[in-house]
Design a protein around this motif. Structure first.
Motif, PDB file in Angstrom:
ATOM      1  N   ILE A   1       0.825  -1.215   0.000  1.00 36.18           N
ATOM      2  CA  ILE A   1       0.000   0.000   0.000  1.00 36.18           C
ATOM      3  C   ILE A   1       0.857   1.262   0.000  1.00 36.18           C
ATOM      4  O   ILE A   1       0.551   2.226  -0.701  1.00 36.18           O
ATOM      5  N   ASP A   2       1.951   1.277   0.758  1.00 38.34           N
ATOM      6  CA  ASP A   2       2.776   2.485   0.795  1.00 38.34           C
ATOM      7  C   ASP A   2       3.424   2.752  -0.559  1.00 38.34           C
ATOM      8  O   ASP A   2       3.516   3.893  -1.003  1.00 38.34           O
TER       9      ASP A   2
ATOM     10  N   CYS B   1       4.305   5.726   4.079  1.00 41.13           N
ATOM     11  CA  CYS B   1       4.414   4.738   5.153  1.00 41.13           C
ATOM     12  C   CYS B   1       3.974   5.344   6.484  1.00 41.13           C
ATOM     13  O   CYS B   1       3.234   4.711   7.252  1.00 41.13           O
TER      14      CYS B   1
ATOM     15  N   VAL C   1       0.127   5.772   6.577  1.00 42.00           N
ATOM     16  CA  VAL C   1      -0.552   4.489   6.776  1.00 42.00           C
ATOM     17  C   VAL C   1      -0.422   4.062   8.233  1.00 42.00           C
ATOM     18  O   VAL C   1      -1.379   3.590   8.844  1.00 42.00           O
TER      19      VAL C   1
ATOM     20  N   HIS D   1      -2.848   5.580  10.618  1.00 43.70           N
ATOM     21  CA  HIS D   1      -4.232   5.186  10.333  1.00 43.70           C
ATOM     22  C   HIS D   1      -4.991   6.254   9.556  1.00 43.70           C
ATOM     23  O   HIS D   1      -6.191   6.448   9.761  1.00 43.70           O
TER      24      HIS D   1
ATOM     25  N   VAL E   1      -4.986   6.049   6.269  1.00 40.98           N
ATOM     26  CA  VAL E   1      -5.313   5.324   5.046  1.00 40.98           C
ATOM     27  C   VAL E   1      -6.001   4.030   5.445  1.00 40.98           C
ATOM     28  O   VAL E   1      -5.530   3.324   6.339  1.00 40.98           O
ATOM     29  N   GLN E   2      -7.116   3.741   4.788  1.00 37.79           N
ATOM     30  CA  GLN E   2      -7.846   2.509   5.069  1.00 37.79           C
ATOM     31  C   GLN E   2      -8.114   1.776   3.765  1.00 37.79           C
ATOM     32  O   GLN E   2      -8.336   2.409   2.727  1.00 37.79           O
TER      33      GLN E   2
ATOM     34  N   ASP F   1      -8.286  -0.267   9.011  1.00 33.31           N
ATOM     35  CA  ASP F   1      -6.937   0.266   9.171  1.00 33.31           C
ATOM     36  C   ASP F   1      -5.941  -0.820   8.797  1.00 33.31           C
ATOM     37  O   ASP F   1      -6.159  -2.002   9.070  1.00 33.31           O
TER      38      ASP F   1
ATOM     39  N   PRO G   1       1.694  -0.694   6.628  1.00 31.60           N
ATOM     40  CA  PRO G   1       2.305  -0.337   5.344  1.00 31.60           C
ATOM     41  C   PRO G   1       2.614  -1.526   4.430  1.00 31.60           C
ATOM     42  O   PRO G   1       2.681  -1.369   3.217  1.00 31.60           O
TER      43      PRO G   1
ATOM     44  N   VAL H   1      -8.362   7.798   1.849  1.00 32.58           N
ATOM     45  CA  VAL H   1      -7.113   8.501   2.131  1.00 32.58           C
ATOM     46  C   VAL H   1      -7.463   9.862   2.703  1.00 32.58           C
ATOM     47  O   VAL H   1      -8.191  10.640   2.080  1.00 32.58           O
TER      48      VAL H   1
END
Length: 134
Positions: A6-7, A23, A26, A29, A31-32, A37, A40, A52
């Motif tokens: 995800i990062d 990173c 993320v 929390h 970014v979901q 939650d 990274p 986001v």
């Protein structure tokens, strides 16, 4: 390639300037994935829904492509599609911010000058006090 960290995806899609910033966000929390939650190292796949939060702006996007390299902005925008609800919410927030009053506009003269400060202190000296009358 059907999944990516995800990062790294957030960095490639140009949500964040560096991968370390992505990173950190993320980890905090902000970014979901699909309402949960994540860490990274979590893998993002095609069709996942990401939420986001950048400042007070919240974007909800659907992953349309996976890329491990950071390309130009037009290419990065093809990696995701923002939901209509998210676009409407951002437009509403922008309109609210545009219509709200700016606190700095209520200050008419700005910072007091030296002369103004002297007049203010003299006004305080002439103020009535119960202890001064005794």
């Amino acid at each position: 390639m059907d999944s990516l960290r995800i990062d790294k995806w957030l960095w490639a899609a140009r949500f964040y300037k560096t991968r370390s910033l992505a990173c950190d966000e993320v980890t905090k929390h902000r970014v979901q994935i699909n309402g949960q939650d994540v860490k990274p190292a979590r893998e993002v796949k095609l069709g996942d829904t990401l939420t986001v939060r950048q400042g007070n702006v919240i974007k909800t996007v659907i992953v349309k492509g996976i890329s491990a390299t950071r390309g130009p902005a037009p290419v990065a925008q093809q990696l995701y599609e923002e939901t209509p609800e998210s676009m409407a919410l951002r437009a509403k927030l922008a309109e609210h911010n545009r219509m709200s009053a700016e606190p700095a506009h209520s200050i008419e003269h700005g910072r007091p000058t030296k002369r103004d400060r002297r007049q203010i202190t003299h006004a305080w000296d002439q103020r009535w006090s119960a202890s001064a009358d005794n």
